[in-house]
Motif scaffolding. Structure first.
Motif, mmCIF file in Angstrom:
data_model
loop_
_atom_site.group_PDB
_atom_site.id
_atom_site.type_symbol
_atom_site.label_atom_id
_atom_site.label_comp_id
_atom_site.label_asym_id
_atom_site.label_seq_id
_atom_site.Cartn_x
_atom_site.Cartn_y
_atom_site.Cartn_z
ATOM 1 N N LEU A 1 0.820 -1.208 0.000
ATOM 2 C CA LEU A 1 0.000 0.000 0.000
ATOM 3 C C LEU A 1 0.854 1.257 0.000
ATOM 4 O O LEU A 1 0.538 2.226 -0.696
ATOM 5 C CB LEU A 1 -0.932 -0.003 1.224
ATOM 6 N N GLU A 2 1.954 1.265 0.768
ATOM 7 C CA GLU A 2 2.759 2.486 0.850
ATOM 8 C C GLU A 2 3.387 2.847 -0.496
ATOM 9 O O GLU A 2 3.597 4.030 -0.799
ATOM 10 C CB GLU A 2 3.833 2.362 1.937
ATOM 11 N N ALA A 3 3.684 1.836 -1.312
ATOM 12 C CA ALA A 3 4.218 2.114 -2.643
ATOM 13 C C ALA A 3 3.154 2.778 -3.520
ATOM 14 O O ALA A 3 3.433 3.737 -4.250
ATOM 15 C CB ALA A 3 4.712 0.831 -3.299
ATOM 16 N N LYS A 4 1.933 2.281 -3.445
ATOM 17 C CA LYS A 4 0.835 2.855 -4.236
ATOM 18 C C LYS A 4 0.551 4.291 -3.801
ATOM 19 O O LYS A 4 0.323 5.169 -4.642
ATOM 20 C CB LYS A 4 -0.416 1.992 -4.082
ATOM 21 N N ILE A 5 0.566 4.529 -2.490
ATOM 22 C CA ILE A 5 0.313 5.879 -1.986
ATOM 23 C C ILE A 5 1.427 6.830 -2.420
ATOM 24 O O ILE A 5 1.172 7.937 -2.915
ATOM 25 C CB ILE A 5 0.189 5.858 -0.452
ATOM 26 N N GLY A 6 2.687 6.395 -2.257
ATOM 27 C CA GLY A 6 3.810 7.230 -2.665
ATOM 28 C C GLY A 6 3.791 7.540 -4.148
ATOM 29 O O GLY A 6 4.044 8.683 -4.570
ATOM 30 N N TRP A 7 3.480 6.552 -4.949
ATOM 31 C CA TRP A 7 3.400 6.718 -6.408
ATOM 32 C C TRP A 7 2.326 7.748 -6.765
ATOM 33 O O TRP A 7 2.553 8.639 -7.589
ATOM 34 C CB TRP A 7 3.093 5.369 -7.036
ATOM 35 N N SER A 8 1.161 7.658 -6.124
ATOM 36 C CA SER A 8 0.061 8.565 -6.434
ATOM 37 C C SER A 8 0.405 10.002 -6.037
ATOM 38 O O SER A 8 0.169 10.941 -6.806
ATOM 39 C CB SER A 8 -1.206 8.110 -5.702
ATOM 40 N N ILE A 9 0.974 10.180 -4.840
ATOM 41 C CA ILE A 9 1.324 11.528 -4.383
ATOM 42 C C ILE A 9 2.403 12.134 -5.265
ATOM 43 O O ILE A 9 2.339 13.311 -5.644
ATOM 44 C CB ILE A 9 1.776 11.499 -2.910
ATOM 45 N N LYS A 10 3.401 11.333 -5.611
ATOM 46 C CA LYS A 10 4.501 11.840 -6.444
ATOM 47 C C LYS A 10 3.990 12.307 -7.803
ATOM 48 O O LYS A 10 4.449 13.328 -8.332
ATOM 49 C CB LYS A 10 5.545 10.718 -6.625
ATOM 50 N N ARG A 11 3.033 11.595 -8.371
ATOM 51 C CA ARG A 11 2.496 11.969 -9.676
ATOM 52 C C ARG A 11 1.613 13.208 -9.587
ATOM 53 O O ARG A 11 1.573 14.024 -10.515
ATOM 54 C CB ARG A 11 1.713 10.798 -10.280
ATOM 55 N N LEU A 12 0.890 13.362 -8.464
ATOM 56 C CA LEU A 12 -0.035 14.486 -8.325
ATOM 57 C C LEU A 12 0.688 15.777 -7.957
ATOM 58 O O LEU A 12 0.399 16.845 -8.517
ATOM 59 C CB LEU A 12 -1.090 14.149 -7.267
ATOM 60 N N VAL A 13 1.591 15.709 -6.978
ATOM 61 C CA VAL A 13 2.283 16.915 -6.488
ATOM 62 C C VAL A 13 3.771 16.608 -6.327
ATOM 63 O O VAL A 13 4.284 16.509 -5.207
ATOM 64 C CB VAL A 13 1.664 17.417 -5.170
ATOM 65 N N PRO A 14 4.484 16.458 -7.426
ATOM 66 C CA PRO A 14 5.884 16.021 -7.334
ATOM 67 C C PRO A 14 6.781 16.952 -6.533
ATOM 68 O O PRO A 14 7.646 16.492 -5.782
ATOM 69 C CB PRO A 14 6.317 15.939 -8.803
ATOM 70 N N GLY A 15 6.599 18.270 -6.684
ATOM 71 C CA GLY A 15 7.447 19.198 -5.945
ATOM 72 C C GLY A 15 7.215 19.106 -4.450
ATOM 73 O O GLY A 15 8.165 19.050 -3.651
ATOM 74 N N THR A 16 5.959 19.084 -4.052
ATOM 75 C CA THR A 16 5.612 18.964 -2.638
ATOM 76 C C THR A 16 6.120 17.649 -2.069
ATOM 77 O O THR A 16 6.646 17.599 -0.943
ATOM 78 C CB THR A 16 4.086 19.059 -2.460
ATOM 79 N N TYR A 17 5.968 16.588 -2.840
ATOM 80 C CA TYR A 17 6.419 15.271 -2.393
ATOM 81 C C TYR A 17 7.923 15.296 -2.109
ATOM 82 O O TYR A 17 8.380 14.841 -1.055
ATOM 83 C CB TYR A 17 6.111 14.233 -3.463
ATOM 84 N N THR A 18 8.697 15.826 -3.034
ATOM 85 C CA THR A 18 10.153 15.818 -2.886
ATOM 86 C C THR A 18 10.594 16.663 -1.697
ATOM 87 O O THR A 18 11.492 16.277 -0.944
ATOM 88 C CB THR A 18 10.817 16.317 -4.183
ATOM 89 N N ARG A 19 9.954 17.834 -1.523
ATOM 90 C CA ARG A 19 10.292 18.671 -0.363
ATOM 91 C C ARG A 19 9.964 17.951 0.943
ATOM 92 O O ARG A 19 10.712 18.022 1.918
ATOM 93 C CB ARG A 19 9.554 20.007 -0.447
ATOM 94 N N ALA A 20 8.835 17.227 0.958
ATOM 95 C CA ALA A 20 8.434 16.494 2.162
ATOM 96 C C ALA A 20 9.418 15.379 2.482
ATOM 97 O O ALA A 20 9.771 15.164 3.640
ATOM 98 C CB ALA A 20 7.025 15.926 1.980
ATOM 99 N N VAL A 21 9.886 14.679 1.450
ATOM 100 C CA VAL A 21 10.874 13.620 1.665
ATOM 101 C C VAL A 21 12.160 14.202 2.259
ATOM 102 O O VAL A 21 12.759 13.631 3.178
ATOM 103 C CB VAL A 21 11.170 12.881 0.338
ATOM 104 N N GLY A 22 12.580 15.348 1.741
ATOM 105 C CA GLY A 22 13.777 15.995 2.280
ATOM 106 C C GLY A 22 13.613 16.408 3.727
ATOM 107 O O GLY A 22 14.513 16.246 4.541
#
Length: 282
Positions: free
Chosen positions: A253-274
């Motif tokens: 499930l976590e892979a599916k969630i991460g994939w969906s968020i990355k595709r929808l808001v890639p910039g926000t996702y990357t900043r959050a990971v950092g």
């Protein structure tokens, strides 16, 4: 390609399969599960002794398998693997699983030794490239043309996860994912299915076999104990997804969630990971 009852034929059933990195982990799980589905399996690994252990597990089930040593970083080895596999099958394979891989992590870009980059990319990226380069034409031209055929490339959620201090591993898996997508486009209409497997943490020996810092290794072991799934479950899930014709298989499930968020808001996702990595660094 649709079967007589309107269902897509199952590539994984009664397959003539070639699996790289079949000596342990996900590769061994793929090989055993294919045997349980009535397949004959070439168990390939750089460690021939490990491959033979997987063969023994398969023959104990009453199925047919053979071990072939292969270093996937060497094109000549993969070409020889194709020759020996076709000789053993007596015909062309119907399924190739480019699984051989290693782990790496614990140092940021600029501090990770170039030798580690070369080692990881040689196995995790050039391995699938060599496998697709050699086997895609064989599968494409296999006769009869209505035989179920496929290629599975083992990538990772790291392909889109962008976790800091994991650059070489991330890049290698991103390349394997892009390779799979491109190959799927090229093979569209040929009858050859392509699936990219993108798991998160799987309970295998990849941490012991990789070049990973002690701190990252300890952190990954904790996460694996909490959230990791078995290699057997991942193999079964991926083979079922491949049979359905899915291009992407994300068994957790976590892979599916991460994939969906990355595709929808890639910039926000990357900043959050950092941000998360600074709070709980690998």
């Amino acid at each position: 390609m649709i079967g007589p009852f309107g269902k897509s034929p199952k590539v994984s059933h009664h397959a003539r399969a070639v699996v790289t990195g079949a000596g342990s982990g996900i590769g061994a799980a793929f090989a055993v599960e294919l045997a349980k589905r009535g397949g004959r399996v070439v168990c390939s690994d750089i460690d021939e002794v490990a491959a033979k252990r997987t063969v023994s597990a398969i023959t104990d089930l009453g199925a047919d398998a053979v071990a072939i040593a292969c270093d996937v970083t060497q094109l000549g080895d993969v070409q020889e693997l194709a020759v020996q596999s076709q000789s053993w099958f007596g015909t062309t394979p119907t399924l190739v699983i480019n699984n051989a891989g290693v782990g790496s992590g614990g140092a940021p870009i600029g501090e990770l030794p170039i030798e580690d980059w070369q080692w990881v990319l040689g196995i995790n990226l050039w391995g699938p490239i060599h496998g697709c380069h050699v086997f895609a034409p064989i599968l494409r031209s296999a006769e009869p043309s209505n035989t179920p055929r496929g290629i599975i490339n083992v990538a990772s959620a790291a392909a889109f996860g962008a976790a800091p201090s994991m650059a070489a591993y991330n890049v290698s898996k991103a390349g394997a994912l892009s390779l799979s997508e491109t190959l799927a486009a090229e093979l569209s209409g040929s009858g050859v299915k392509v699936t990219a497997l993108c798991p998160t943490f799987v309970k295998t020996n990849i941490l012991e076999a990789g070049r990973i810092s002690a701190e990252t290794n300890q952190f990954a072991h904790r996460i694996m104990r909490w959230t990791g799934v078995s290699a057997e479950k991942v193999a079964k899930t991926c083979l079922d997804a491949h049979d359905r014709g899915d291009l992407y298989c994300m068994p957790q499930l976590e892979a599916k969630i991460g994939w969906s968020i990355k595709r929808l808001v890639p910039g926000t996702y990357t900043r959050a990971v950092g941000l998360v990595s600074r709070i709980a660094p690998l």
